[in-house]
Enzyme design. Structure first.
Site, mmCIF file in Angstrom:
data_model
loop_
_atom_site.group_PDB
_atom_site.id
_atom_site.type_symbol
_atom_site.label_atom_id
_atom_site.label_comp_id
_atom_site.label_asym_id
_atom_site.label_seq_id
_atom_site.Cartn_x
_atom_site.Cartn_y
_atom_site.Cartn_z
ATOM 1 N N ASP A 93 75.227 -41.957 35.917
ATOM 2 C CA ASP A 93 74.639 -40.642 35.696
ATOM 3 C C ASP A 93 74.390 -39.989 37.059
ATOM 4 O OD1 ASP A 93 73.705 -38.394 34.496
ATOM 5 O OD2 ASP A 93 72.311 -39.400 33.162
HETATM 6 C C1 BGC Z 1 72.487 -36.002 32.528
HETATM 7 C C2 BGC Z 1 73.793 -36.411 31.879
HETATM 8 C C3 BGC Z 1 74.902 -35.463 32.281
HETATM 9 C C4 BGC Z 1 74.991 -35.411 33.791
HETATM 10 C C5 BGC Z 1 76.109 -34.524 34.300
HETATM 11 C C6 BGC Z 1 72.638 -35.721 34.015
HETATM 12 O O1 BGC Z 1 71.505 -35.119 34.530
HETATM 13 O O2 BGC Z 1 71.536 -37.023 32.313
HETATM 14 O O3 BGC Z 1 73.620 -36.432 30.485
HETATM 15 O O4 BGC Z 1 76.103 -35.871 31.714
HETATM 16 O O5 BGC Z 1 73.761 -34.929 34.291
HETATM 17 O O6 BGC Z 1 75.855 -33.196 34.107
#
Ligand code: BGC
Length: 715
Positions: free
Chosen positions: A257
């Site tokens: 993430d």
């Molecule tokens: C979120 C994810 C997301 C990623 C990319 C993160 O802050 O937890 O769900 O896919 O950002 O945007």
């Protein structure tokens, strides 16, 4: 040696780490702003993946730099969050779950994939599969709700929908099952907080949807930001390597993430970026999203002998193989090269309206308030959500069409062309201004019906949007009281349309309003879908995939709790209950009314005694005793009353739908493979135990509304 292996043999360490890195293109809806150094990294082969770049033109330009100008010409993989539609916005995932329609779950993902691919992109960070039983957690909106079996069905449908029959197709995208795992039970419902749950809850509630996604061939998995019992998922070897890769045989890509590898330092398990990168690599994380930990940390880790080049190669191979499966080596421009036909776009819009309509849950309808009469003279539409088109999209609609979503006001105006429709906001979604309330309430007096549009703003749910008191925000409760008082005096029925990304604490509202329609956030076609249901063009058919509590103090509340040694007994003080509240919820899981009125009779189960390889046929007669045709969702729950491990009071094992005209009777049939009755025994191995298993069938998880039978397992 195949081409990918040969390619690996030619790569420098810097190029390898580039394939293990994903950075953001500084996303902007109107066009991308690629940071200059990213473009340079792509050109010199040290950046292999991007996120947050949209638009085929821009994507192709970046691909061109990667393919034509970098030494090895490896195409980029570009991902984007397509949580509930890309350009055309479908209902938020929690609302989609409420449709209980696997066909729709798959179709909306398929259409979202088409739009995503048309933008040149090959990967999405969806579906989100985190079961949530704490409505304070803002990310409840992004997921399947409270039930693990439901989450499994959604996982399968979404992976099929996004990835299509073949990942290499020009309209397929790699799906990412996230956030692995047990992100939902964050302490206090606070996003990113610690998670500490039993191994049984982990295995029974939080892992099955991910196992189903792997089984369906999901291309990628994203570990959660959180730590589970002190071990951050981003470095959780036991779960990533042993369980995902080992037990489940997952051979796709694990993408961290956003910045999660660097956050291992904040978690307190790594002293610096070198240690953080080492831990993530050892756990098998292939791509570092946004932390720059692999590019900066791994060279030092290699030098110090903390990691080996073989460990790095393993990740690079997985990334390259995914690019190969996506057809990126054959033709990096295949996505986004053909314009979509106008008919495909129009059909998608119709699908958005269908999905939105079916996501709406009618929670209350006293005295047949709904549907609204066709001959209404004057309808009063009040509330801050009546014209709030942006809110209709819900959170995570990053690339949604700029064109406004249909508002409730617009939807009603087009559905009721001969009625006079007046509107007042009354008060804003949040804030303390009450100055418009009295005037809004006055509008009620001379109306035939009031439609009161209330709820949260889209940004009040989603990531980093936990709420400690998920009630109606701002001064909306004051607006409700004023409108309801005035309407009661004028004898005008009040229909509340409630928007939210989670169950709200609305007991009083539910008691006082004549009708309540839970709308979640329905997306692009919001107002049309709501008007379809309010005016009876469609009968509501959504069912809540989360239990709605009476009060916040009841959480976590979910239907599949265990009985305890002292189940609630109002006559016995020393039983499991509250002094100030019943244990029962405001709305049970699966609850939702329609414009029909259904009764159930003659539940049959065959065979009545079954072996492991059997499939139990369950049938029940359903009669629509109402005056209008409608669709009923029929749920099948089981209860294993005596087992080696205490089992939940009810467990969902199936659902089906039946459409019946007024006065019509039909038979709803469900199939229950005995295999589905396996549970994790004392040693966490799946077991089937001999003896009776209860079968419960009915309209929701309220035990009083279920017909019951049993099957004898001979195993
Ligand atoms: C979120 C994810 C997301 C990623 C990319 C993160 O802050 O937890 O769900 O896919 O950002 O945007």
């Amino acid at each position: 040696m195949n081409t990918i292996d040969k390619l690996l043999g030619r790569m420098t360490v810097a190029e390898k780490l580039g394939q293990m890195t994903m950075t953001s293109a500084s996303y902007a809806v109107t066009g991308p702003v690629i940071a200059g150094d990213s473009t340079e990294s792509i050109r010199n082969g040290t950046l292999g993946n991007l996120l947050n770049l949209v638009g085929a033109k821009h994507v192709h330009e970046m691909q061109r730099i990667a393919v034509d100008e970098s030494r090895l010409g490896i195409p980029l993989m570009i991902g984007f969050d397509v949580i509930h539609g890309h350009r055309t916005i479908f209902p938020v995932p929690l609302g989609e779950a409420a449709t209980f329609e696997p066909r729709l779950w798959e179709l909306t993902a398929r259409e979202a994939a088409r739009e995503t691919a048309a933008d040149g992109l090959a990967m999405t960070f969806a579906p989100m599969l985190d079961v949530s039983r704490d409505l304070r957690w803002g990310r409840t909106v992004e997921g399947p709700g409270e039930d693990p079996w439901l989450a499994v069905q959604i996982a399968r449908a979404k992976v099929r929908g996004f990835q299509g029959a073949d990942l290499a197709q020009a309209d397929s995208v790699a799906a990412t099952a996230k956030h692995f795992c047990a992100y939902g039970p964050v302490m206090g419902g606070r996003d990113y907080a610690s998670v500490d749950i039993s191994e049984r809850t982990l295995r029974e509630v939080h892992l099955p949807a991910f196992a189903a996604a792997v089984d369906a061939g999901v291309a990628s998995i994203m570990p959660a930001f959180t730590e589970l019992g002190g071990i951050p998922l981003t470095m959780h070897k036991a779960l990533l390597r042993d369980y995902l890769r080992g037990e489940l045989g997952f051979d796709g890509v694990i993408v961290s993430d956003y910045n999660a590898i660097r956050e291992l330092i904040h978690h307190g398990v790594a002293g610096d970026i070198v240690e953080a990168a080492t831990l993530a690599l050892k756990a098998g994380v292939d791509i570092d999203m946004m932390a720059e930990a692999y590019r900066h940390g791994l060279p030092v880790a290699l030098e110090r002998g903390l990691v080996t080049i073989a460990e790095i190669d393993e990740c690079v191979l997985r990334v390259l193989r995914l690019k190969e499966r996506l057809g990126l080596f054959d033709d990096p421009y295949r996505r986004g090269s053909t314009a979509e036909a106008a008919e495909a776009i129009a059909a998608r819009r119709r699908l958005a309206r269908e999905a939105a309509t079916k996501s709406l849950v009618l929670a209350k309808n006293s005295g047949g308030t709904l549907p609204l009469r066709k001959d209404l003279r004057r309808v009063c539409v009040i509330g801050p959500l009546a014209t709030a088109w942006r809110e209709m999209r819900g959170p995570w609609a990053a690339a949604g069409y700029e064109e406004p979503s249909i508002t409730v006001l617009a939807g009603l105006r087009s559905a009721l062309p001969s009625a006079e429709i007046v509107h007042a906001e009354g008060t804003a979604i949040s804030g303390t201004d009450t100055s418009g309330i009295a005037a809004a309430a006055e509008l009620v007096a001379d109306s035939d019906a009031v439609v009161l549009c209330l709820g949260e703003a889209a940004e009040m749910s989603g990531e980093a949007a936990s709420r400690s008191s998920p009630e109606l925000p701002g001064e909306q409760r004051a607006l409700v009281e004023a409108v309801l008082d005035r309407a009661a005096r004028a004898k005008v029925p009040v229909v509340v349309v409630l928007f939210s990304g989670r169950p709200l604490i609305v007991s009083r509202l539910m008691e006082r309003a004549d009708a309540v329609l839970i709308a979640w956030f329905p997306g692009t076609e919001a107002g049309n879908a709501i008007a379809d249901v309010l005016t009876g063009r469609a009968s509501p058919s959504g069912r809540t995939p989360v239990t709605w509590p009476r009060a916040l103090g009841q959480i976590p509340i979910f239907y599949s709790q265990r009985n305890s040694g002292r189940p609630e007994n109002p006559q016995d003080h020393f039983t499991s209950k509250y002094l100030d509240l019943p244990n029962t919820p405001l709305l049970p899981f699966g609850f939702g009314l329609s414009y029909g009125r259904f009764s159930y009779a003659n539940l049959t189960v065959s065979p009545e005694s079954a072996r492991a390889s059997d499939t139990i046929e369950v049938a029940v007669e359903v009669t629509n005793q109402g005056a209008r045709a409608a669709e009923e969702t029929v749920f099948l729950f089981i209860r294993d009353r005596v087992a080696s491990v205490a089992r939940p009071l009810l467990e969902l094992k199936g659902f089906t739908k039946i459409s019946l005209g007024a006065g019509e009777t039909g038979t709803a049939r469900l199939r229950l493979p005995v295999e589905e009755l396996r549970f994790l025994g004392l040693d966490f191995e799946p077991v089937l135990e001999p003896g009776d298993v209860e079968i419960h069938v009915g309209p929701c998880a309220d035990p009083a509304q279920l017909l019951s039978s049993r099957v004898l397992l001979r195993v």
